[in-house]
Design an enzyme around this catalytic site. Structure first.
Site, PDB file in Angstrom:
ATOM      1  N   LYS A  54      86.767  21.991   4.477  1.00 52.03           N
ATOM      2  CA  LYS A  54      87.193  20.283   5.589  1.00 52.03           C
ATOM      3  C   LYS A  54      87.193  20.567   6.673  1.00 52.03           C
ATOM      4  O   LYS A  54      86.405  20.267   7.945  1.00 52.03           O
ATOM      5  CB  LYS A  54      87.278  19.290   5.222  1.00 52.03           C
ATOM      6  CG  LYS A  54      87.105  19.247   3.748  1.00 52.03           C
ATOM      7  CD  LYS A  54      87.548  18.441   3.015  1.00 52.03           C
ATOM      8  CE  LYS A  54      87.018  17.830   1.387  1.00 52.03           C
ATOM      9  NZ  LYS A  54      87.598  17.095  -0.213  1.00 52.03           N
ATOM     10  N   GLN A  98      93.925  15.437  -0.080  1.00 58.27           N
ATOM     11  CA  GLN A  98      93.371  15.808  -1.018  1.00 58.27           C
ATOM     12  C   GLN A  98      93.587  15.714  -2.676  1.00 58.27           C
ATOM     13  O   GLN A  98      94.060  15.344  -2.803  1.00 58.27           O
ATOM     14  CB  GLN A  98      93.471  17.091  -0.986  1.00 58.27           C
ATOM     15  CG  GLN A  98      92.592  18.292  -1.948  1.00 58.27           C
ATOM     16  CD  GLN A  98      91.117  18.441  -2.144  1.00 58.27           C
ATOM     17  OE1 GLN A  98      90.486  18.261  -0.619  1.00 58.27           O
ATOM     18  NE2 GLN A  98      89.836  18.418  -3.136  1.00 58.27           N
ATOM     19  N   ASP A 121      87.191   8.491   3.389  1.00 58.81           N
ATOM     20  CA  ASP A 121      86.825   9.357   1.826  1.00 58.81           C
ATOM     21  C   ASP A 121      86.902   7.992   1.173  1.00 58.81           C
ATOM     22  O   ASP A 121      85.713   7.978   0.082  1.00 58.81           O
ATOM     23  CB  ASP A 121      87.571   9.427   0.720  1.00 58.81           C
ATOM     24  CG  ASP A 121      88.067  10.944   0.814  1.00 58.81           C
ATOM     25  OD1 ASP A 121      86.275  11.891   1.212  1.00 58.81           O
ATOM     26  OD2 ASP A 121      89.254  11.945  -0.330  1.00 58.81           O
TER      27      ASP A 121
END
Ligand code: NAD
Length: 288
Positions: A54, A98, A121
């Protein structure tokens, strides 16, 4: 029928190129570069690989890297404090915690602390509510990627019957309403669905996100359907999806491969969300 194979890598490359242009437009307009704070807690090797990917992809499109790493011994309060700092940092446009976080930490309540405007996200409860009510906001990356593939390949959702297999917060649950807002008639299937084959066989658009290798065979697919396989399952034969690709590709009209279908899209949509978040933050500041 032999299905057209959807090239997720090519679509993702096009999205990344668009994001790179949007980043430079924003920099020249605002003087500020969009920034992504990836937050990694602990040393889980798989999570480290995901986060590295990412960060690298973000840098490739010109997004500034504000990565933060906390040790596995970090407390809930330590992580919460870091998220608060990122919430308040004008250089940080998007925050990504994460998951999973190490045992002993509550990933859901930490995620919920991310400012919705920086929730790239799309996983906070506020973002989920905005999806349901079709309000402006950041959407989860994988469902966004699924819609981008369908749009790119000209699949009409208006009045179509879409069947989603899986109801996780990450994929199925937000994707259902997103398809409905595009005027599809949506059936949500899950592990307790009584007759999965019968439900799936009615689908014009079938999305598999169950995490069960080759769950959906040819009998689950209406001839000519668009089949999007979100599943990524590690098996002895390598990576396979939730769809039995060989037999289904003889029957479907369109199909995503695994790998090379939805996977690259998830990352591309994260980048798109980050620049969209930065743009929205800049526009809000300009109004004040
Ligand atoms: P999850 O385990 O959180 O959810 C799976 C869902 O599938 C559940 O809602 C469950 O009810 C349903 N399900 C499980 N077994 C079923 C069955 N036999 N019949 C019908 N429904 C069933 O998983 P997730 O996080 O949503 O991920 C699903 C899959 O998608 C996994 O393989 C994951 O690796 C993959 N994934 C891929 C991407 C990507 O970028 N391509 C992103 C996220 C997840």
């Amino acid at each position: 029928m032999i299905a057209t194979i959807i090239d997720g890598r090519a679509v993702a490359a096009r999205v990344r190129a668009e994001v790179a242009r949007a980043v430079e437009d924003l920099v020249s307009e605002s003087g500020r570069r969009p920034g992504l704070a990836t937050i990694l807690v602990g040393d889980d090797p798989a999570s480290e690989i995901y986060v590295r990917g990412k960060r690298r992809s973000s840098e490739e499109v010109g997004i500034a890297d504000h990565h933060r790493h906390l040790p596995a011994t970090a407390s809930q309060a330590d992580v919460a404090e870091l998220i608060e700092a990122c919430n308040g940092d004008p250089e940080v446009s998007g925050i990504l915690l994460q998951l999973p976080v190490p045992e002993g930490l509550d990933g859901s309540s930490l995620t919920a602390q991310i400012l919705p405007e920086k929730d790239v996200d799309g996983l906070t409860p506020v973002s989920a509510g905005r999806v349901l009510q079709n309000l402006t906001g950041l959407r989860p990356c994988t469902p966004l990627g699924v819609l981008e593939l369908l749009d790119t390949y000209g699949v009409s959702l208006e009045g179509a019957h879409a069947v989603v297999v899986g109801r996780s917060n990450l994929v199925g649950r937000p994707l259902g309403p997103m398809l409905m807002h595009r005027n599809a008639t949506v059936t949500m299937c899950h592990s307790r669905t009584a007759d999965l084959a019968a439900e799936c066989a009615r689908a014009d658009v079938l999305v598999a996100a169950a995490g069960v290798p080759r769950l959906l065979g040819a009998a689950y697919v209406k001839p000519g359907a668009a089949v999007i396989d979100v599943g990524i399952n590690r098996t002895e034969e390598g990576l396979v999806g939730d769809v039995d690709f060989g037999p289904v590709s003889d029957r479907a009209g369109l199909i995503t491969p695994v790998p090379g279908g939805v996977g690259p899209m998830t990352l591309a949509m994260l980048l798109q969300n980050t620049v969209a978040a930065a743009r929205a933050q800049f526009d809000r500041e300009r109004e004040h």
